[in-house]
Write an enzyme that holds these catalytic residues in place. Structure first.
Site, short mmCIF file in Angstrom:
data_model
loop_
_atom_site.label_atom_id
_atom_site.label_comp_id
_atom_site.label_asym_id
_atom_site.label_seq_id
_atom_site.Cartn_x
_atom_site.Cartn_y
_atom_site.Cartn_z
N HIS A 10 44.39 41.87 42.19
CA HIS A 10 43.90 41.19 43.39
C HIS A 10 42.66 41.83 44.00
O HIS A 10 42.18 41.39 45.03
CB HIS A 10 45.00 41.07 44.45
C1 UD1 Z 1 44.58 42.49 51.41
C2 UD1 Z 1 44.09 43.90 51.66
C3 UD1 Z 1 44.26 44.76 50.42
C4 UD1 Z 1 45.71 44.72 49.95
C5 UD1 Z 1 46.14 43.27 49.76
C6 UD1 Z 1 47.60 43.26 49.46
C7 UD1 Z 1 42.21 44.16 53.21
C8 UD1 Z 1 40.75 44.35 53.33
N1 UD1 Z 1 42.65 43.89 51.99
O1 UD1 Z 1 43.76 41.92 50.38
O2 UD1 Z 1 43.95 46.11 50.74
O3 UD1 Z 1 45.80 45.42 48.74
O4 UD1 Z 1 45.94 42.54 50.98
O5 UD1 Z 1 48.04 42.06 48.91
O6 UD1 Z 1 42.92 44.25 54.20
N2 UD1 Z 1 45.57 34.20 51.20
C9 UD1 Z 1 46.46 33.16 51.14
N3 UD1 Z 1 47.69 33.33 51.75
C10 UD1 Z 1 48.04 34.45 52.40
C11 UD1 Z 1 47.13 35.50 52.45
C12 UD1 Z 1 45.89 35.38 51.85
O7 UD1 Z 1 46.18 32.11 50.57
O8 UD1 Z 1 49.18 34.53 52.92
C13 UD1 Z 1 44.26 34.04 50.52
C14 UD1 Z 1 43.17 33.54 51.44
O9 UD1 Z 1 42.35 32.69 50.73
C15 UD1 Z 1 42.40 34.82 51.76
C16 UD1 Z 1 42.57 35.64 50.49
O10 UD1 Z 1 43.86 35.32 50.02
O11 UD1 Z 1 41.05 34.57 52.07
C17 UD1 Z 1 42.45 37.13 50.72
O12 UD1 Z 1 43.34 37.58 51.75
P1 UD1 Z 1 42.99 38.91 52.59
O13 UD1 Z 1 44.11 39.27 53.47
O14 UD1 Z 1 41.64 38.77 53.25
O15 UD1 Z 1 42.77 40.00 51.48
P2 UD1 Z 1 43.64 40.37 50.22
O16 UD1 Z 1 42.80 40.13 49.02
O17 UD1 Z 1 44.96 39.70 50.31
N1 UDP Z 2 54.91 42.97 45.18
C1 UDP Z 2 55.84 41.95 45.28
N2 UDP Z 2 55.65 40.80 44.57
C2 UDP Z 2 54.57 40.62 43.76
C3 UDP Z 2 53.61 41.67 43.66
C4 UDP Z 2 53.80 42.82 44.40
O1 UDP Z 2 56.83 42.09 46.00
O2 UDP Z 2 54.45 39.54 43.14
C5 UDP Z 2 55.09 44.19 45.99
C6 UDP Z 2 55.10 45.48 45.21
O3 UDP Z 2 56.39 45.77 44.71
C7 UDP Z 2 54.67 46.48 46.28
C8 UDP Z 2 53.70 45.68 47.13
O4 UDP Z 2 53.97 44.30 46.85
O5 UDP Z 2 55.79 46.87 47.08
C9 UDP Z 2 52.28 46.00 46.77
O6 UDP Z 2 51.44 45.13 47.44
P1 UDP Z 2 50.00 44.73 46.90
O7 UDP Z 2 49.87 45.02 45.46
O8 UDP Z 2 49.74 43.35 47.37
O9 UDP Z 2 49.05 45.66 47.78
P2 UDP Z 2 48.46 47.13 47.59
O10 UDP Z 2 49.58 48.08 47.42
O11 UDP Z 2 47.51 47.09 46.44
O12 UDP Z 2 47.69 47.35 48.87
#
Ligand code: UD1
Ligand code: UDP
Length: 364
Positions: A209
């Site tokens: 991601h």
């Molecule tokens: C965010 C965090 C990242 C973390 C990740 C965990 C920041 C800068 N990034 O990244 O550190 O590793 O979460 O998963 O805080 N979206 C949906 N549904 C949701 C949420 C997001 O569709 O419930 C889509 C939207 O199009 C959004 C995109 O995902 O624009 C990115 O979401 P965002 O929270 O900005 O960043 P992540 O890539 O999820």
């Molecule tokens: N995770 C989950 N379902 C998924 C992918 C990840 O429950 O399909 C959990 C994973 O076990 C961990 C957390 O999400 O506890 C990690 O989150 P993510 O990878 O989104 O964020 P990061 O740790 O990179 O910030």
């Protein structure tokens, strides 16, 4: 003491669950600690948020700021404005943030500008790559933090080098691992386990991601081509993050051994990881969980803020060049991956240590 516990995005939920449990246990013994759970709404899909509350028994948030998605600045600004309103209406004594997402930084700024103390769970970790939004979030949050709850000795050293007083650093362990250990016996196969004929130690799990891996369709396509090729016909299960889904929809290639699924529930996802031949990821949290579950982990990033997963655990930094994936997967396929060990204090008691320290703080 009144504590605001802040959570906004998927990895935050696993980190707050044991802290809330530990506070409640102390409350049942007469503790004066009180908390208010603030969900910023950064993640909002049920599969990225609500489901985890049910799975790991987090109470309904007291407040949901409902910020939704946006650019970095839009999201930061919205969270700050909305959380500041909450604080102006009813202050807390301590704002407790976890991890490194935008919600973490934005709430720390809003609290600190109102002279409210900040505690940072997972403080002090650094990738030293300022091009990553999380590194900005970590640096800003830690400049504002009064009490650092750290996961590693490296984090302690990073903070000391930055001039933080040793009295403000509390090496407690890892609350995400508290959640994993507390739920290990509850991990369960997903419904598709039988449909895909999955066999333990005979499939790979992938999560991707990071913007640098998934925002370009060409980059994502070449990563998936190498991963599916390296798996040599074994199934590759890929729970697709919503950010990644948008790009993947534009891909014209498909791979017969790649099985994409929606973002998974925590108990089923970690069941898969625990049974996998290897995990290929750019997540931070997943590298920690793979380490504790003793599963080979290939990180498709050039840096990690969690070096103990490499020096002690099962993780290796493969980088983002697709050509580096197959040689690493060959090592996994050949049973030549290194053995790991559990990092210091990742013993399931981090949240208990945090709450013991919170009891002793005098912040109001
Ligand atoms: C965010 C965090 C990242 C973390 C990740 C965990 C920041 C800068 N990034 O990244 O550190 O590793 O979460 O998963 O805080 N979206 C949906 N549904 C949701 C949420 C997001 O569709 O419930 C889509 C939207 O199009 C959004 C995109 O995902 O624009 C990115 O979401 P965002 O929270 O900005 O960043 P992540 O890539 O999820
Ligand atoms: N995770 C989950 N379902 C998924 C992918 C990840 O429950 O399909 C959990 C994973 O076990 C961990 C957390 O999400 O506890 C990690 O989150 P993510 O990878 O989104 O964020 P990061 O740790 O990179 O910030």
């Amino acid at each position: 003491m009144k504590i605001d516990i802040i959570a906004g995005a998927r990895p935050n939920f696993m980190k707050i669950a044991p802290i809330i449990k530990a506070i409640r246990e102390q409350q049942s013994k007469g503790s004066a600690l009180e908390f208010r759970l603030v969900h910023t709404g950064q993640h909002y899909d049920k599969a990225m948020s609500g489901r985890f509350f049910e799975e790991v028994s987090i109470p309904e948030p007291d407040i949901n700021l409902e910020v939704g998605s946006g650019t970095q600045a839009e999201q930061t600004g919205s969270i700050m404005v909305r959380y500041e309103r909450v604080l102006l209406d009813q202050r807390c004594d301590l704002c407790l943030v976890v991890g490194d997402v935008t919600s973490t930084m934005a709430c720390s700024i809003a609290a600190k500008k109102l002279n409210i103390k900040v505690a940072h769970v997972e403080g002090g970790i650094r990738s030293f790559d300022i091009t990553l939004p999380e590194e900005v979030n970590r640096l800003v949050t830690d400049v504002l933090t009064d009490y650092f709850f750290t996961t590693s000795e490296v984090a302690n050293q990073n903070l000391l080098k930055a001039g933080v007083s040793a009295n403000a650093i509390f090496f407690v362990g890892n609350t995400m691992i508290d959640t994993l250990l507390a739920n290990r016996a509850r991990l369960a196969p997903p419904a598709f386990w039988n449909d895909l004929n999955l066999v333990a130690n005979n499939f790979f799990v992938v999560t991707l991601h990071r913007p640098s891996n998934v925002d370009s369709v060409d980059k994502l396509t070449s990563l998936l081509s190498e991963i599916t090729g390296g798996a040599a016909g074994l199934p590759v299960v890929f729970p697709v993050h919503p950010r990644t889904r948008k790009t993947l929809q534009g891909a014209s290639t498909s791979w017969p051994n790649l099985h994409t699924v929606d973002p998974m529930g925590y108990l089923e996802f970690n069941y898969l990881v625990s049974k996998a031949k290897g995990v290929i990821t750019d997540s931070g949290g997943v590298t920690e969980e793979a380490t504790v579950l003793d599963i080979p982990c290939l990180t498709l990033r050039n840096s990690t803020e969690r070096p103990e997963t490499v020096t002690t655990g099962t993780n290796e930094l493969i980088g983002t060049d697709p050509k580096r994936i197959r040689p690493a997967m060959d090592k996994v396929m050949g049973g030549q991956w290194k053995k790991g060990a559990i990092p210091e204090k990742w013993d399931g008691r981090a949240a208990i240590r945090i709450v013991e320290i919170l009891e002793k703080l005098s912040v109001n």
